[in-house]
Design a protein around this motif. Structure first.
Motif, mmCIF file in Angstrom:
data_model
loop_
_atom_site.group_PDB
_atom_site.id
_atom_site.type_symbol
_atom_site.label_atom_id
_atom_site.label_comp_id
_atom_site.label_asym_id
_atom_site.label_seq_id
_atom_site.Cartn_x
_atom_site.Cartn_y
_atom_site.Cartn_z
ATOM 1 N N THR A 91 0.704 -1.183 0.055
ATOM 2 C CA THR A 91 0.071 0.197 0.040
ATOM 3 C C THR A 91 0.830 1.311 -0.118
ATOM 4 O O THR A 91 0.749 2.272 -0.651
ATOM 5 N N ARG A 94 2.522 1.677 -3.256
ATOM 6 C CA ARG A 94 1.304 2.021 -4.542
ATOM 7 C C ARG A 94 1.092 3.593 -4.249
ATOM 8 O O ARG A 94 1.105 4.418 -5.100
ATOM 9 N N THR A 164 7.679 -7.360 -2.425
ATOM 10 C CA THR A 164 6.794 -6.209 -2.448
ATOM 11 C C THR A 164 7.230 -5.150 -3.491
ATOM 12 O O THR A 164 6.463 -4.814 -4.255
ATOM 13 N N GLN A 194 -5.224 0.939 -12.581
ATOM 14 C CA GLN A 194 -5.573 -0.346 -12.977
ATOM 15 C C GLN A 194 -4.691 -1.492 -12.570
ATOM 16 O O GLN A 194 -4.839 -2.673 -12.093
ATOM 17 N N PHE A 196 -2.235 -1.544 -10.231
ATOM 18 C CA PHE A 196 -2.151 -2.080 -8.813
ATOM 19 C C PHE A 196 -3.249 -2.515 -8.363
ATOM 20 O O PHE A 196 -3.443 -3.566 -7.635
ATOM 21 N N ASP A 197 -4.587 -2.296 -8.840
ATOM 22 C CA ASP A 197 -5.831 -2.903 -8.546
ATOM 23 C C ASP A 197 -5.555 -4.273 -9.082
ATOM 24 O O ASP A 197 -6.227 -5.311 -8.373
ATOM 25 N N LEU A 199 -3.291 -6.213 -8.612
ATOM 26 C CA LEU A 199 -2.613 -7.078 -7.535
ATOM 27 C C LEU A 199 -3.330 -7.660 -6.359
ATOM 28 O O LEU A 199 -2.933 -8.311 -5.792
ATOM 29 N N SER A 200 -4.582 -7.247 -6.627
ATOM 30 C CA SER A 200 -5.634 -7.290 -5.247
ATOM 31 C C SER A 200 -6.015 -8.757 -5.464
ATOM 32 O O SER A 200 -6.020 -9.511 -6.501
ATOM 33 N N ALA A 201 -5.917 -9.432 -4.244
ATOM 34 C CA ALA A 201 -6.179 -10.879 -3.875
ATOM 35 C C ALA A 201 -7.555 -11.307 -4.260
ATOM 36 O O ALA A 201 -7.905 -12.057 -4.851
ATOM 37 N N ASP A 202 -8.465 -9.937 -4.516
ATOM 38 C CA ASP A 202 -9.861 -10.129 -4.633
ATOM 39 C C ASP A 202 -9.906 -10.721 -6.217
ATOM 40 O O ASP A 202 -10.905 -11.477 -6.737
ATOM 41 N N LEU A 203 -8.971 -10.284 -6.960
ATOM 42 C CA LEU A 203 -9.046 -10.820 -8.574
ATOM 43 C C LEU A 203 -8.557 -12.182 -8.715
ATOM 44 O O LEU A 203 -8.707 -12.723 -9.570
#
Length: 225
Positions: A91, A94, A164, A194, A196-197, A199-203
């Motif tokens: 974070t 980013r 990281t 977009q 960095f998003d 890299l989200s675990a949600d994806l």
């Protein structure tokens, strides 16, 4: 301040002006004519110095051209140092990149004249791309050191700072590549978000779930009676 004390400062300012003049000449000549059609001698002549003077400041014409972006890694790292210690490492990285993109005084790539052209050219010229890669690696090494200090760990024994930075720098590089392909100089900040998003675990979770769902189920053994 005595004359003896002022003299080193004067020489330092003169050296900085000479370096900046050479870098600007290389930048403009190469972007106007192409890397292969510009020689070191022509860069030196445009800066009104000789070839030997050029070699005191730069190892190659690629090195001189890229002086325009050399400080950007330092700016991102300065922003990273300034992030609150309570932020998770990725974070913080980013937000450091986004802080740099928002800083109009620092002149991020999408706001600086002809930087878009330079990065397009770097994608096309292998020697320029290789030189740019070395600049990125140096900046990333410093980022790893900063994050290791934030975490209070030894970077030689704890892999988390390096992982990281590899993830964050990879997101920035992917955004840069998409930016160059887009042909739209103004869209870099949106592409960075977009990237960095992504890299989200949600994806990642839906893809893992889909693979588990699609996995063939073993049939229960059939027993004849």
């Amino acid at each position: 301040m005595s004359t003896e004390q002022r003299e080193p400062e004067r020489r330092g300012r003169k050296a900085r002006r000479t370096r900046d003049t050479l870098a600007r000449a290389a930048f403009e000549l190469v972007l106007d004519r192409g890397l292969r059609h510009v020689t070191v001698e022509e860069i030196a002549e445009a800066a009104d110095v000789d070839r030997r003077t050029f070699s005191r400041y730069f190892r190659s014409k690629e090195d001189a051209v890229l002086d325009a972006v050399r400080g950007d890694g330092d700016r991102i790292n300065d922003a990273l140092r300034a992030r609150p210690a309570t932020e998770p490492p990725l974070t913080a990285y980013r937000r450091a990149v986004l802080d740099w993109l928002d800083d109009t005084e620092a002149g991020p790539w999408h706001l600086r004249p002809r930087i878009f052209e330079l990065l397009v050219l770097a994608e096309e010229e292998p020697t320029l791309y290789a030189a740019y890669h070395h600049i990125r690696v140096d900046a990333q090494e410093e980022s790893v050191a900063i994050l290791a200090d934030r975490l209070g760990v030894d970077r030689r024994e704890d892999i988390r700072p390096a992982v990281t930075v590899a993830a964050g720098a990879g997101a920035l590089l992917a955004a840069q590549a998409a930016w160059v392909r887009s042909g739209l100089p103004d869209v870099l900040p949106a592409l960075v978000v977009q990237a960095f998003d992504a890299l989200s675990a949600d994806l990642l979770i839906p893809a893992l779930t889909d693979r588990r769902t699609a996995a063939p189920q073993k049939e229960a053994p059939h027993h004849e009676h």
